[in-house]
Design a protein around this motif. Structure first.
Motif, PDB file in Angstrom:
ATOM      1  N   ALA A   1     -10.624   8.844   2.955  1.00  0.00           N
ATOM      2  CA  ALA A   1      -9.225   8.706   3.358  1.00  0.00           C
ATOM      3  C   ALA A   1      -8.432   8.000   2.269  1.00  0.00           C
ATOM      4  O   ALA A   1      -9.000   7.365   1.374  1.00  0.00           O
ATOM      5  N   SER A   2      -7.125   8.100   2.373  1.00  0.00           N
ATOM      6  CA  SER A   2      -6.233   7.442   1.425  1.00  0.00           C
ATOM      7  C   SER A   2      -4.944   7.080   2.136  1.00  0.00           C
ATOM      8  O   SER A   2      -4.504   7.778   3.052  1.00  0.00           O
ATOM      9  N   ALA A   3      -4.315   5.979   1.678  1.00  0.00           N
ATOM     10  CA  ALA A   3      -3.044   5.539   2.257  1.00  0.00           C
ATOM     11  C   ALA A   3      -2.056   5.255   1.132  1.00  0.00           C
ATOM     12  O   ALA A   3      -2.441   4.984  -0.005  1.00  0.00           O
ATOM     13  N   ALA A   4      -0.771   5.327   1.468  1.00  0.00           N
ATOM     14  CA  ALA A   4       0.285   5.038   0.505  1.00  0.00           C
ATOM     15  C   ALA A   4       1.528   4.581   1.247  1.00  0.00           C
ATOM     16  O   ALA A   4       1.736   4.934   2.409  1.00  0.00           O
ATOM     17  N   SER A   5       2.343   3.786   0.572  1.00  0.00           N
ATOM     18  CA  SER A   5       3.634   3.396   1.136  1.00  0.00           C
ATOM     19  C   SER A   5       4.732   3.729   0.137  1.00  0.00           C
ATOM     20  O   SER A   5       4.516   3.706  -1.075  1.00  0.00           O
TER      21      SER A   5
ATOM     22  N   SER B   1       0.143   2.578  -4.195  1.00  0.00           N
ATOM     23  CA  SER B   1      -1.071   3.355  -3.952  1.00  0.00           C
ATOM     24  C   SER B   1      -2.238   2.705  -4.673  1.00  0.00           C
ATOM     25  O   SER B   1      -2.100   2.234  -5.800  1.00  0.00           O
ATOM     26  N   GLY B   2      -3.381   2.712  -4.018  1.00  0.00           N
ATOM     27  CA  GLY B   2      -4.588   2.182  -4.643  1.00  0.00           C
ATOM     28  C   GLY B   2      -5.264   3.149  -5.586  1.00  0.00           C
ATOM     29  O   GLY B   2      -6.316   2.849  -6.144  1.00  0.00           O
ATOM     30  N   CYS B   3      -4.679   4.323  -5.801  1.00  0.00           N
ATOM     31  CA  CYS B   3      -5.279   5.343  -6.667  1.00  0.00           C
ATOM     32  C   CYS B   3      -5.367   4.842  -8.102  1.00  0.00           C
ATOM     33  O   CYS B   3      -4.361   4.502  -8.719  1.00  0.00           O
TER      34      CYS B   3
ATOM     35  N   VAL C   1      11.237   7.416  -9.604  1.00  0.00           N
ATOM     36  CA  VAL C   1      10.083   6.899  -8.860  1.00  0.00           C
ATOM     37  C   VAL C   1       9.264   5.962  -9.744  1.00  0.00           C
ATOM     38  O   VAL C   1       8.871   6.319 -10.859  1.00  0.00           O
ATOM     39  N   MET C   2       9.022   4.757  -9.239  1.00  0.00           N
ATOM     40  CA  MET C   2       8.111   3.824  -9.895  1.00  0.00           C
ATOM     41  C   MET C   2       6.841   3.736  -9.052  1.00  0.00           C
ATOM     42  O   MET C   2       6.912   3.525  -7.839  1.00  0.00           O
ATOM     43  N   VAL C   3       5.702   3.920  -9.684  1.00  0.00           N
ATOM     44  CA  VAL C   3       4.423   3.927  -8.976  1.00  0.00           C
ATOM     45  C   VAL C   3       3.632   2.686  -9.364  1.00  0.00           C
ATOM     46  O   VAL C   3       3.372   2.450 -10.547  1.00  0.00           O
ATOM     47  N   LEU C   4       3.262   1.904  -8.372  1.00  0.00           N
ATOM     48  CA  LEU C   4       2.413   0.730  -8.585  1.00  0.00           C
ATOM     49  C   LEU C   4       1.039   1.051  -8.020  1.00  0.00           C
ATOM     50  O   LEU C   4       0.909   1.398  -6.845  1.00  0.00           O
ATOM     51  N   THR C   5       0.009   0.944  -8.849  1.00  0.00           N
ATOM     52  CA  THR C   5      -1.329   1.361  -8.434  1.00  0.00           C
ATOM     53  C   THR C   5      -2.371   0.279  -8.668  1.00  0.00           C
ATOM     54  O   THR C   5      -2.195  -0.622  -9.491  1.00  0.00           O
ATOM     55  N   SER C   6      -3.446   0.407  -7.916  1.00  0.00           N
ATOM     56  CA  SER C   6      -4.696  -0.319  -8.179  1.00  0.00           C
ATOM     57  C   SER C   6      -4.540  -1.834  -8.198  1.00  0.00           C
ATOM     58  O   SER C   6      -5.175  -2.513  -8.988  1.00  0.00           O
ATOM     59  N   ASP C   7      -3.704  -2.363  -7.338  1.00  0.00           N
ATOM     60  CA  ASP C   7      -3.574  -3.809  -7.195  1.00  0.00           C
ATOM     61  C   ASP C   7      -4.131  -4.167  -5.820  1.00  0.00           C
ATOM     62  O   ASP C   7      -3.518  -3.878  -4.801  1.00  0.00           O
ATOM     63  N   THR C   8      -5.301  -4.780  -5.797  1.00  0.00           N
ATOM     64  CA  THR C   8      -5.957  -5.058  -4.512  1.00  0.00           C
ATOM     65  C   THR C   8      -5.147  -6.005  -3.637  1.00  0.00           C
ATOM     66  O   THR C   8      -5.385  -6.090  -2.435  1.00  0.00           O
ATOM     67  N   ALA C   9      -4.182  -6.723  -4.222  1.00  0.00           N
ATOM     68  CA  ALA C   9      -3.378  -7.651  -3.433  1.00  0.00           C
ATOM     69  C   ALA C   9      -2.214  -6.953  -2.745  1.00  0.00           C
ATOM     70  O   ALA C   9      -1.707  -7.440  -1.728  1.00  0.00           O
ATOM     71  N   THR C  10      -1.773  -5.820  -3.281  1.00  0.00           N
ATOM     72  CA  THR C  10      -0.546  -5.215  -2.749  1.00  0.00           C
ATOM     73  C   THR C  10      -0.664  -3.743  -2.383  1.00  0.00           C
ATOM     74  O   THR C  10       0.103  -3.262  -1.538  1.00  0.00           O
ATOM     75  N   THR C  11      -1.555  -3.002  -3.008  1.00  0.00           N
ATOM     76  CA  THR C  11      -1.573  -1.557  -2.776  1.00  0.00           C
ATOM     77  C   THR C  11      -2.587  -1.174  -1.701  1.00  0.00           C
ATOM     78  O   THR C  11      -3.683  -1.730  -1.652  1.00  0.00           O
ATOM     79  N   PRO C  12      -2.232  -0.205  -0.843  1.00  0.00           N
ATOM     80  CA  PRO C  12      -3.178   0.240   0.189  1.00  0.00           C
ATOM     81  C   PRO C  12      -4.337   1.020  -0.433  1.00  0.00           C
ATOM     82  O   PRO C  12      -4.194   1.643  -1.491  1.00  0.00           O
ATOM     83  N   ASP C  13      -5.460   0.980   0.234  1.00  0.00           N
ATOM     84  CA  ASP C  13      -6.679   1.617  -0.282  1.00  0.00           C
ATOM     85  C   ASP C  13      -6.499   3.127  -0.386  1.00  0.00           C
ATOM     86  O   ASP C  13      -6.052   3.779   0.553  1.00  0.00           O
TER      87      ASP C  13
END
Length: 328
Positions: free
Chosen positions: A24-28, A41-43, A69-81
């Protein structure tokens, strides 16, 4: 003597984990008053172009431009898995999650635009930052709508979660649809074999890949070319040699990799057969670009000199030995 041959390799490859394994994957997605969007996104971007893929999907769904669009990725503190960047899954799984998140936000933006225009939301569409009603462009922009939603307490964020987990196959018969989506590819390779030395030169590669809808054709071509280069090394030169468990190829001085001079011309043919369950019809590329390369090269060697390699890599020593046995 140098002899030429042509070989083909075909493959079918599944997207994601399959066999009942959680996938599964999630995003906001959040829109600011100026109409720009931030996606969380945690991608993990490891060079495959996933960050741009996320931006393109969000922009397409919301009717804005990718540069908005600005994409923030792979931050375990803020991005969904979003799960690992593996199994050629991120475009399909995370892409669907991003599309869902943007779609949820879009529904709120449509209500906000309807209020500003004094019309029903059903006739409203967004395109390239503009607001259209029944196909005609209005004076509103996405920034106007976003500002209105934020100032009037309407939803200005969207959340998306996509579950690609599929049922496992029948444990008794091994039958069942273990994956949600599959990719297909065929590669053709032309080689030249030196019968005196056993050296193989790959002259050109044609790689045709069914990727669903091509969200980013240039990135797809890059992935295909990279996959072919990896497959070429796997087929001809990459070899781990052990001596009683001790590696004799511990560095890149002994473990050889293809360089830019080793990679032949590659023709990438993108086949677009839309996948109904993918984001805008997309599937994935990733590993499928590597898989058919070695079989195609081995088949081309057989076509050139009539010897069948059964253990990779097909080094000059192996080829020369088989040629000697054949009477060359």
């Amino acid at each position: 003597m140098k002899k030429r041959g042509i070989g083909y390799g075909c493959m079918m490859y599944a997207i994601g984990y399959g066999f009942g394994r959680p996938d599964a994957s999630a995003a906001s997605v959040e829109i600011g008053e100026d109409g720009t969007v931030t996606v969380l996104s945690g991608c993990a971007e490891i060079g495959q172009g996933s960050t741009e893929m996320i931006a393109l999907i969000a922009a397409e769904e919301l009717g804005i431009l990718p540069e908005d669009v600005m994409v923030l990725t792979s931050d375990t503190a803020t991005t969904p898995d979003a799960g690992p960047s593996t199994a050629s899954r991120q475009t399909y799984v995370t892409g669907n999650a991003v599309k869902k998140a943007a779609g949820e936000l879009k529904r709120s933006l449509l209500m906000g635009a309807a209020e500003l225009l004094g019309v029903e939301p059903e006739g409203i569409t967004f395109k390239k930052r503009g607001v259209y009603y029944t196909g005609e462009k209005t004076g509103l922009t996405m920034a106007d709508v976003a500002s209105h939603c934020r100032r009037t307490g309407k939803q200005f964020m969207g959340w998306g979660w996509f579950n690609n987990t599929t049922p496992d196959v029948d444990p008794e018969t091994n039958q069942g649809d273990a994956y949600a989506s599959y990719t297909f590819a065929t590669q053709a390779v032309e080689v030249e074999v030196d019968t005196d030395t056993g050296e193989v030169t790959v002259l050109r590669v044609v790689a045709a890949h069914d990727v669903g809808r091509a969200i980013n054709p240039l990135a797809i071509e890059g992935q295909i070319e990279g996959g072919v280069a990896m497959g070429l090394g796997y087929a001809l030169i990459e070899e781990v040699i052990l001596d009683k468990g001790r590696p004799l190829t511990p560095t890149f001085a002994e473990y050889l990799l293809p360089t830019a001079k080793d990679v032949p011309p590659i023709v990438s043919l993108i086949v677009e057969e839309a996948e109904p369950t993918g984001p805008f019809g997309a599937k994935g590329v990733g590993e499928p670009a590597t898989i058919p390369t070695a079989p195609a090269i081995i088949n081309a060697i057989y076509n050139a000199v009539g010897i069948r390699i059964t253990e990779l890599p097909a080094t000059p020593e192996k080829i020369r030995q088989l040629l000697k046995e054949k009477g060359f």
